[in-house]
Design a protein around this motif. Structure first.
Motif, short mmCIF file in Angstrom:
data_model
loop_
_atom_site.label_atom_id
_atom_site.label_comp_id
_atom_site.label_asym_id
_atom_site.label_seq_id
_atom_site.Cartn_x
_atom_site.Cartn_y
_atom_site.Cartn_z
N PHE A 1 -12.03 -8.67 104.48
CA PHE A 1 -12.69 -10.31 104.71
C PHE A 1 -11.52 -11.03 103.63
CE2 PHE A 1 -15.23 -13.89 102.99
CZ PHE A 1 -15.74 -14.14 104.30
N ASN A 2 -11.00 -12.17 104.34
CA ASN A 2 -10.00 -12.88 103.72
C ASN A 2 -10.95 -14.12 103.08
OD1 ASN A 2 -10.42 -14.48 106.07
ND2 ASN A 2 -8.49 -15.04 106.08
N GLY A 3 -12.03 -14.18 103.12
CA GLY A 3 -12.73 -15.47 102.56
C GLY A 3 -13.22 -16.34 103.62
N TYR A 4 -12.58 -16.42 104.71
CA TYR A 4 -12.87 -17.20 105.87
C TYR A 4 -13.41 -16.47 107.15
CZ TYR A 4 -9.91 -20.82 104.04
OH TYR A 4 -9.36 -21.72 103.01
N GLY A 5 -13.30 -14.89 106.97
CA GLY A 5 -13.85 -14.28 108.20
C GLY A 5 -13.12 -12.70 107.78
N VAL A 6 -13.83 -11.87 108.71
CA VAL A 6 -13.25 -10.55 108.98
C VAL A 6 -11.87 -10.43 109.36
CG1 VAL A 6 -13.92 -8.05 109.35
CG2 VAL A 6 -15.78 -9.61 108.56
N SER B 1 -0.25 -11.43 112.70
CA SER B 1 -0.37 -10.33 114.14
C SER B 1 -1.36 -11.12 114.73
CB SER B 1 -0.41 -9.12 113.75
OG SER B 1 -0.67 -8.10 114.69
N TYR B 2 -1.30 -10.92 116.25
CA TYR B 2 -2.43 -11.40 117.04
C TYR B 2 -3.47 -10.38 116.83
CZ TYR B 2 -4.11 -12.94 121.58
OH TYR B 2 -5.06 -13.47 122.69
N HIS B 3 -3.32 -8.93 116.66
CA HIS B 3 -4.49 -8.19 116.49
C HIS B 3 -4.39 -7.45 115.09
CE1 HIS B 3 -5.17 -8.49 121.27
NE2 HIS B 3 -6.18 -8.91 120.44
N ASN B 4 -3.56 -7.53 114.47
CA ASN B 4 -3.30 -6.30 113.39
C ASN B 4 -3.60 -7.05 112.06
OD1 ASN B 4 -3.21 -4.49 115.29
ND2 ASN B 4 -1.10 -4.09 114.95
N GLY B 5 -4.61 -8.05 111.82
CA GLY B 5 -4.69 -8.81 110.51
C GLY B 5 -5.03 -10.08 110.32
N SER B 6 -5.15 -10.70 111.91
CA SER B 6 -5.52 -11.92 112.02
C SER B 6 -7.09 -12.05 111.90
CB SER B 6 -5.23 -12.65 113.37
OG SER B 6 -5.70 -11.68 114.37
N VAL B 7 -7.81 -13.28 111.98
CA VAL B 7 -9.18 -13.17 111.92
C VAL B 7 -9.65 -13.94 113.27
CG1 VAL B 7 -11.35 -14.45 111.09
CG2 VAL B 7 -9.41 -13.68 109.74
N TRP B 8 -10.53 -13.34 114.11
CA TRP B 8 -10.93 -13.85 115.40
C TRP B 8 -12.46 -14.08 115.08
CZ3 TRP B 8 -8.74 -13.08 120.60
CH2 TRP B 8 -7.48 -12.76 120.47
N PRO B 9 -12.80 -15.62 115.41
CA PRO B 9 -14.25 -15.98 115.20
C PRO B 9 -15.19 -14.86 115.97
CG PRO B 9 -12.91 -17.68 115.32
CD PRO B 9 -11.99 -16.60 115.78
N HIS B 10 -14.94 -14.43 117.49
CA HIS B 10 -15.80 -13.79 118.17
C HIS B 10 -15.91 -12.30 117.75
CE1 HIS B 10 -12.85 -11.20 119.94
NE2 HIS B 10 -14.03 -10.51 120.61
N ASP B 11 -15.02 -11.76 116.96
CA ASP B 11 -15.16 -10.53 116.38
C ASP B 11 -16.18 -10.56 115.39
OD1 ASP B 11 -14.27 -7.65 115.79
OD2 ASP B 11 -12.83 -8.55 114.69
N ASN B 12 -16.05 -11.45 114.66
CA ASN B 12 -17.00 -11.97 113.41
C ASN B 12 -18.35 -12.02 113.91
OD1 ASN B 12 -15.72 -12.59 110.38
ND2 ASN B 12 -14.22 -12.42 112.16
N ALA B 13 -18.50 -12.55 115.11
CA ALA B 13 -19.82 -13.04 115.82
C ALA B 13 -20.55 -11.75 116.07
CB ALA B 13 -19.64 -13.98 116.85
N MET C 1 -20.76 -16.20 107.62
CA MET C 1 -21.09 -17.43 108.15
C MET C 1 -20.54 -18.53 107.30
SD MET C 1 -25.00 -17.68 109.59
CE MET C 1 -25.99 -17.06 108.22
N ASP C 2 -20.52 -18.46 105.98
CA ASP C 2 -19.88 -19.61 104.85
C ASP C 2 -18.28 -19.44 105.27
OD1 ASP C 2 -22.56 -19.74 103.96
OD2 ASP C 2 -22.36 -18.81 102.01
N GLY C 3 -17.94 -18.28 105.38
CA GLY C 3 -16.43 -18.41 105.48
C GLY C 3 -15.99 -19.04 106.86
#
Length: 738
Positions: A543-548, A562-574, A593-595
């Motif tokens: 968790f980076n503070g904004y998302g997983v 990276s596109y898939h190796n460390g970024s945050v994707w909202p749908h993944d979090n959803a 949610m807060d992030g």
């Protein structure tokens, strides 16, 4: 966004902020059926491109851009000109309706005296295939066949190697003073004579035509009125959300508007395409997940998605397209390269997760809507999908659904993390196929176990009860066996977490990623393991503070850019949020949610993008990913998942019960839902929080379902064996009937 995009059904326009298409930058153009029909559209005044004053992107279906004339340069120095700088306003308004791009240019003279000047439009159509525009394919292409006048306009034509004729009709309301062919298209010119304070409007209509199918052109005012009405109806037919947190309200509104612009109908009902600008086409995984996220707001979109996917369900073994019988498609393209067989996307089936997600969406849609007729219609498609899952699991005796690339122009990795380097061992070595992804096994379990429950409940309504209950019993047994195999193969005792995948040798890909978070919604996890997964998702590594993050910080392959190796994707979090909230992990639910809410404040128009970089909040704001799609369907639908999480909503279809365990994000004290479709009726709920205590008010309930309030659990209680069993059989004192 440094670009502006509008879309309606299968036609979309991508320009720079000034509304121009230069023909060179970022693939700007007017596209339909994977073909760029307009590769140049440049507005000039006295031969110069105007200066951008305002460029709005808050309304998806209409673009409004305000420009003015620049200074005239002579020998590098500003000189007095017949047309002083910033005295002429050019306002561009454009929208798309029924396959036609409508553009109005209103020119206003703010000089204190009459002004004379020339306004010109430079146009060209290269008819390039989308894959060629993006530089992915350099195959054989067709040729332009000329430019010719047609009534009130001109036509640019092309003949493809697929033997399909394509042309672009460019028509106008006011005849130009002259137009002529240029080296790379045509130039349309108007010599303007405007008095002080006078204005003049020029209307243009650009219509892509494939073969002999020419869309009808409507009067400008009628077209925009009909388009606006369709957006009003979309809003009126959707669940209405309100809260005392303005950012959340804006985020939900933006998400619903973005989903609306991404809808396309191929004849089976509207469904969400993946995203703009490059994925405005049917995508199995993306469309299915977005429809799943949309269920609390617009369940009918799920029906169009289901029927579209069933229409293109695999029927044969075709290695070129990675097709097998029963498999659900990955991506459908219809441009020149696809039609001529140079790429396999007609459709392409290289996806491992779309097939179980297809079954899951049917199950969830039926639970929300009671659409038993659709379930009956889809039973043969469901059976074929399950047969594919079983055949795939049995391949090489693996016991798990797995993928490997067959098509020479297909995808190496075929889960949602489909970049070539996404499935990587902790030593940095890429995993060898066949690869069994962790979340996909959960999807298969959910598809089988929930279908078994659904069939048992509705057997009398859809067919032979004995036959259906026997089928349900087999599915239950298969799901139980899968759960046992899965736990033994994927659990990493040393990490207290699940492996990303199994490789060709059935070795665990032990890299810590977000993928196991999807398991929380599937039911495959033993009760005692859920807390471990929840804890890891919101740990400092993931968790980076904004998302997983997609991959934990500290892993060998971790890269926040990276596109898939460390970024945050909202749908993944959803998808993680769905399981966290359903299983009572309120603290983790709040944190995510807060992030995401904090991140959304920093993106244009309160729009969550496809993804953003994985840097921590130490930077003071989320770091944008440079080529993220925006709007993008499953990112747009992420705030809609918050609704389920805020309500703590679970449906018990057999008992006809809606169970609520409310949990409002930070800063929200009031939340209401109106017109939420449930069964054949609607539900209206209002949640308030005072001094940490929640009150639930059911203002309207015509669903026929009973609404119950569940007592809250702490994260330390949630996911434990006792809590899990309690959730299924609480006493009347714990479940408050509302």
């Amino acid at each position: 966004m440094e670009y502006r995009v509008i879309k309606e059904n299968d036609l979309f326009l991508l320009t720079d902020r000034g509304g121009d298409i230069t023909g060179q930058e970022y693939g700007h153009g007017l596209y339909t059926k994977d073909t760029r029909f307009l590769s140049k559209l440049t507005l000039k005044i006295n031969g110069l491109r105007p200066v951008v004053l305002a460029s709005g992107a808050d309304q998806n279906y209409i673009s409004q851009i305000v420009l003015t004339n620049p200074a005239v340069e002579v020998s590098g120095e500003a000189a007095e000109a017949a047309l002083p700088r910033e005295t002429v306003e050019l306002k561009r308004v454009r929208f798309i309706y029924q396959g036609v791009l409508y553009e109005s240019v209103t020119i206003a003279n703010y000089n204190p005296a009459p002004a004379s000047f020339r306004v010109s439009l430079e146009l060209d159509a290269d008819f390039k295939d989308m894959f060629a525009v993006r530089g992915f394919i350099t195959g054989e292409l067709g040729r332009k066949t000329g430019i010719e006048p047609i009534g009130d306009g001109l036509k640019m034509s092309y003949l493809g190697v697929d033997h399909v004729s394509r042309n672009l009709r460019i028509e106008w309301s006011v005849p130009p003073d002259n137009w002529e062919k240029s080296q790379d298209g045509a130039v349309v010119c108007y010599d303007m004579e405007l008095g002080a304070g006078e204005s003049r409007t020029l209307d243009f209509y650009l219509t892509p035509v494939i073969g002999s199918e020419q869309p009808a052109r409507y009067p400008h005012d009628e077209a925009i009125a009909e388009l606006r009405q369709s957006y009003r109806e979309w809003e009126e037919q959707s669940t209405a959300i309100d809260s005392d947190l303005p950012l959340f309200n804006r985020l939900v509104h933006r998400g619903m508007q973005d989903i609306r612009i991404l809808l396309t109908d191929l004849g089976c009902g509207p469904f969400p395409t993946a995203g703009l600008p490059w994925y405005a086409v049917p995508f199995g995984r993306d469309s299915l997940i977005a429809a799943l996220q949309l269920l609390p707001m617009q369940p009918e979109i799920a029906k169009g998605t289901i029927l579209t996917m069933a229409r293109y369900q695999g029927t044969k073994n075709d290695p070129w397209r990675d097709e097998q019988p029963g498999k659900i498609m990955h991506e459908l393209r219809s441009g020149e390269l696809a039609n001529s067989g140079q790429i396999p996307f007609t459709p392409y089936y290289g996806t491992i997760d779309a097939t179980p997600l297809f079954v899951i969406l049917i199950e969830e849609y039926v639970r929300w809507t009671d659409d038993i007729e659709l379930l009956r219609e889809m039973l043969p498609s469901i059976a074929r999908a399950l047969e594919w899952m079983d055949a795939c699991s049995a391949d090489e005796g693996r016991g798990f659904v797995a993928y490997s690339q067959e098509s020479s122009k297909g995808l190496v990795n075929q889960g949602w993390k489909d970049s070539d380097n996404a499935i990587v061992h902790r030593d940095g070595q890429l995993a060898n196929a066949p690869i069994s992804l962790v979340e996909v096994q959960g999807y298969v379990y959910q598809a089988k176990s929930k279908l078994a429950s659904l069939l048992t409940t509705v057997a009398d309504q859809i067919g032979d009860r004995r036959e259906l209950t026997e089928w349900a019993a087999r599915l239950e047994a298969e799901a139980a066996a899968l759960r046992e195999r899965f736990e033994a193969a994927f659990w990493m005792e040393s990490e207290q977490y699940y492996a990303l995948a199994l490789d060709r040798e059935q070795r665990q890909v032990a890299t810590i990623t977000s993928n196991p978070g999807h398991l929380l919604m599937t039911g495959i996890l033993p009760a005692g393991r859920m807390a471990a997964v929840s804890s890891m998702l919101v740990s400092r590594q993931l968790f980076n503070g904004y998302g997983v993050r997609t991959m934990a910080e500290g892993e060998t392959a971790y890269n926040p850019m990276s596109y898939h190796n460390g970024s945050v994707w909202p749908h993944d979090n959803a998808l993680c949020l769905i399981g966290l909230s359903q299983n009572g992990f309120q603290e983790a639910t709040h944190k995510i949610m807060d992030g995401l809410l904090a991140a959304a404040e920093h993106f244009e128009n309160d729009r969550l993008p496809e993804l953003f970089c994985g840097y921590s909040t130490d930077y003071g704001m989320p770091v944008s990913y440079p080529v993220a799609c925006s709007p993008q369907a499953w990112a747009a639908a992420t705030p809609l998942v918050f609704i389920q999480a805020i309500l703590g909503l679970r449906l018990d279809y057999a008992a006809r019960e809606v169970r609520l365990r409310p949990s409002l994000p930070t800063g929200m004290q009031e939340f209401s839902v109106r017109r939420m479709r449930l069964g054949s009726g609607y539900l209206q709920v209002r949640i308030t929080r005072r001094h940490g205590e929640y009150n639930i008010e059911i203002a309207h309930n015509t669903s026929g379902w009973t609404v119950r309030k569940e007592s809250a659990l702490s994260d330390s209680q949630a996911g434990t064996p006792s809590a899990s069993s309690d959730r299924e059989s609480r006493s009347e004192n714990d479940l408050i009937i509302l």
